[in-house]
Design an enzyme around this catalytic site. Structure first.
Site, PDB file in Angstrom:
ATOM      1  N   HIS A   9     -33.519 -23.229 -44.939  1.00  0.00           N
ATOM      2  CA  HIS A   9     -34.405 -24.330 -45.331  1.00  0.00           C
ATOM      3  C   HIS A   9     -35.857 -23.865 -45.435  1.00  0.00           C
ATOM      4  O   HIS A   9     -36.773 -24.445 -44.834  1.00  0.00           O
ATOM      5  CB  HIS A   9     -34.293 -25.492 -44.340  1.00  0.00           C
ATOM      6  CG  HIS A   9     -34.592 -26.826 -44.959  1.00  0.00           C
ATOM      7  ND1 HIS A   9     -33.892 -27.958 -44.682  1.00  0.00           N
ATOM      8  CD2 HIS A   9     -35.549 -27.198 -45.849  1.00  0.00           C
ATOM      9  CE1 HIS A   9     -34.393 -28.980 -45.371  1.00  0.00           C
ATOM     10  NE2 HIS A   9     -35.402 -28.543 -46.090  1.00  0.00           N
ATOM     11  N   GLU A  56     -27.155 -28.722 -41.001  1.00  0.00           N
ATOM     12  CA  GLU A  56     -27.608 -27.332 -40.936  1.00  0.00           C
ATOM     13  C   GLU A  56     -28.067 -26.896 -39.552  1.00  0.00           C
ATOM     14  O   GLU A  56     -27.944 -25.716 -39.199  1.00  0.00           O
ATOM     15  CB  GLU A  56     -28.709 -27.083 -41.966  1.00  0.00           C
ATOM     16  CG  GLU A  56     -29.903 -27.993 -41.861  1.00  0.00           C
ATOM     17  CD  GLU A  56     -30.746 -28.014 -43.129  1.00  0.00           C
ATOM     18  OE1 GLU A  56     -31.977 -28.014 -43.004  1.00  0.00           O
ATOM     19  OE2 GLU A  56     -30.177 -28.035 -44.244  1.00  0.00           O
ATOM     20  N   ARG A  68     -31.214 -31.374 -50.689  1.00  0.00           N
ATOM     21  CA  ARG A  68     -30.772 -31.824 -49.381  1.00  0.00           C
ATOM     22  C   ARG A  68     -29.303 -31.474 -49.216  1.00  0.00           C
ATOM     23  O   ARG A  68     -28.506 -31.583 -50.148  1.00  0.00           O
ATOM     24  CB  ARG A  68     -30.981 -33.343 -49.217  1.00  0.00           C
ATOM     25  CG  ARG A  68     -32.416 -33.735 -48.937  1.00  0.00           C
ATOM     26  CD  ARG A  68     -32.846 -33.296 -47.541  1.00  0.00           C
ATOM     27  NE  ARG A  68     -34.182 -33.738 -47.178  1.00  0.00           N
ATOM     28  CZ  ARG A  68     -35.285 -33.022 -47.352  1.00  0.00           C
ATOM     29  NH1 ARG A  68     -35.206 -31.830 -47.922  1.00  0.00           N
ATOM     30  NH2 ARG A  68     -36.446 -33.486 -46.950  1.00  0.00           N
TER      31      ARG A  68
END
Length: 330
Positions: free
Chosen positions: A297, A277, A248
């Protein structure tokens, strides 16, 4: 964009009202097939909390978000029949799970969908960094086949530090051993049986920082792990270390790793996640730094993992419905 499905006439046993968010079109048919017999809405987008409330109605009993749908006090207070939040992810920092517990709302996750998947991506980032794959490809595309400046680094014989020895961390340790690396690890909960089977050693946090040539992060984002990698931690790292984060974004202080790169403490950084992000822009200074590789991601994102996510979510919801909740995190 949303899709509303009503209960099948063939199956009235299961009839919970479910709201799914962040569903990719490719996964809609699987959800419709598995959840036949329920009333459900499917939304493809990432809603704000106000949009989420608007999407739902007072009869909504289950919300199944993905990683960017925030579910907090406001949502829980206006949905009187909400009983279950079944996130389609391992992490659950996008949910106020403590408030959910106080309201009697169960929160469950998908803990095991991507143990190998995420660990494999961590090593994809690492190999790209130590062997200059991305800049090499960029150079070749320009018509230049020179290898000047691309001398790499072997992984064999190097020390891999694994932060967090849950399922993903353990798989990363196995991969590291496969490359002939010495593997050390840190966790607040020790798995001595796995350490013996895989062949790694538990050390203190500070020792892991100072000894590791490569540090790979596999811890959840909790109050205790927020900015676990801060400037102080970076200052303790072995000079020339490489940091990989597929966990994370909030576990790593972005300013701290930028400082570490500028000071030459960090030789490279491979990130699949970064703080805030979704707000990342092309002018972010980290994107202009040497030795940085960032992916959007996608560490979890394989066909196999997505199938496991949806299947486990189905099991989570139906088990709760039968009075035997599984994978509960609160």
């Amino acid at each position: 964009m949303g899709l509303l499905c009503s209960p099948s006439k063939r199956n009235k046993v299961m009839d919970m009202k479910i709201l799914f968010t962040e569903v990719e079109p490719a996964d809609e048919e699987t959800i419709k097939r598995l959840f036949e017999g329920h009333q459900f809405k499917i939304y493809n987008d990432i809603p704000t909390e106000d949009e989420l409330i608007e999407m739902a109605d007072e009869d909504t009993e289950v919300i199944s978000p993905f990683i960017y749908t925030k579910i907090g006090k406001k949502t829980m207070d206006v949905l009187p029949n909400l009983k279950l939040i079944a996130t389609r992810s391992t992490g659950f920092d996008h949910i106020d799970w403590e408030y959910a517990r106080s309201k009697g709302i169960t929160v469950c996750n998908v803990p095991y969908y991507g143990s190998n998947t995420v660990a494999e991506h961590a090593f994809a980032l690492l190999l790209n960094l130590v062997r200059h794959v991305c800049p090499g490809w960029t150079r070749v595309r320009s018509g230049n086949f020179s290898y000047e400046g691309f001398r790499g680094t072997d992984l064999k014989g190097k020390t891999l530090g694994v932060l967090g020895t849950g399922r993903i961390g353990l798989h990363a340790a196995r991969i590291g051993k496969g490359f002939g690396m010495e593997v050390i690890a840190y966790d607040v909960i020790l798995n001595e049986k796995a350490a013996e089977e895989i062949g790694f050693t538990y050390v203190s946090f500070d020792e892991l920082l100072s000894r590791s040539d490569v540090i790979t992060i596999h811890v959840p984002l909790l109050k205790s792990t927020y900015h676990l990698i801060d400037k102080e931690a970076v200052s303790k790292m072995k000079r020339g270390a490489i940091l990989i984060n597929t966990a994370r974004g909030g576990v790593v202080d972005t300013n701290a790793i930028m400082w570490g790169l500028q000071e030459g403490i960090l030789k490279g950084v491979g990130l699949d996640v970064i703080e805030n992000e979704k707000s990342l822009t092309a002018d972010h200074p980290l994107l202009r730094m040497e030795g940085v590789l960032i992916t959007p991601h996608i560490a979890f994102y394989t066909h196999e993992a997505m199938t496991r996510i949806i299947t486990t979510t189905y099991e989570n919801i139906t088990s709760f419905e039968k009075g035997n909740p599984i994978n509960v995190v609160n």
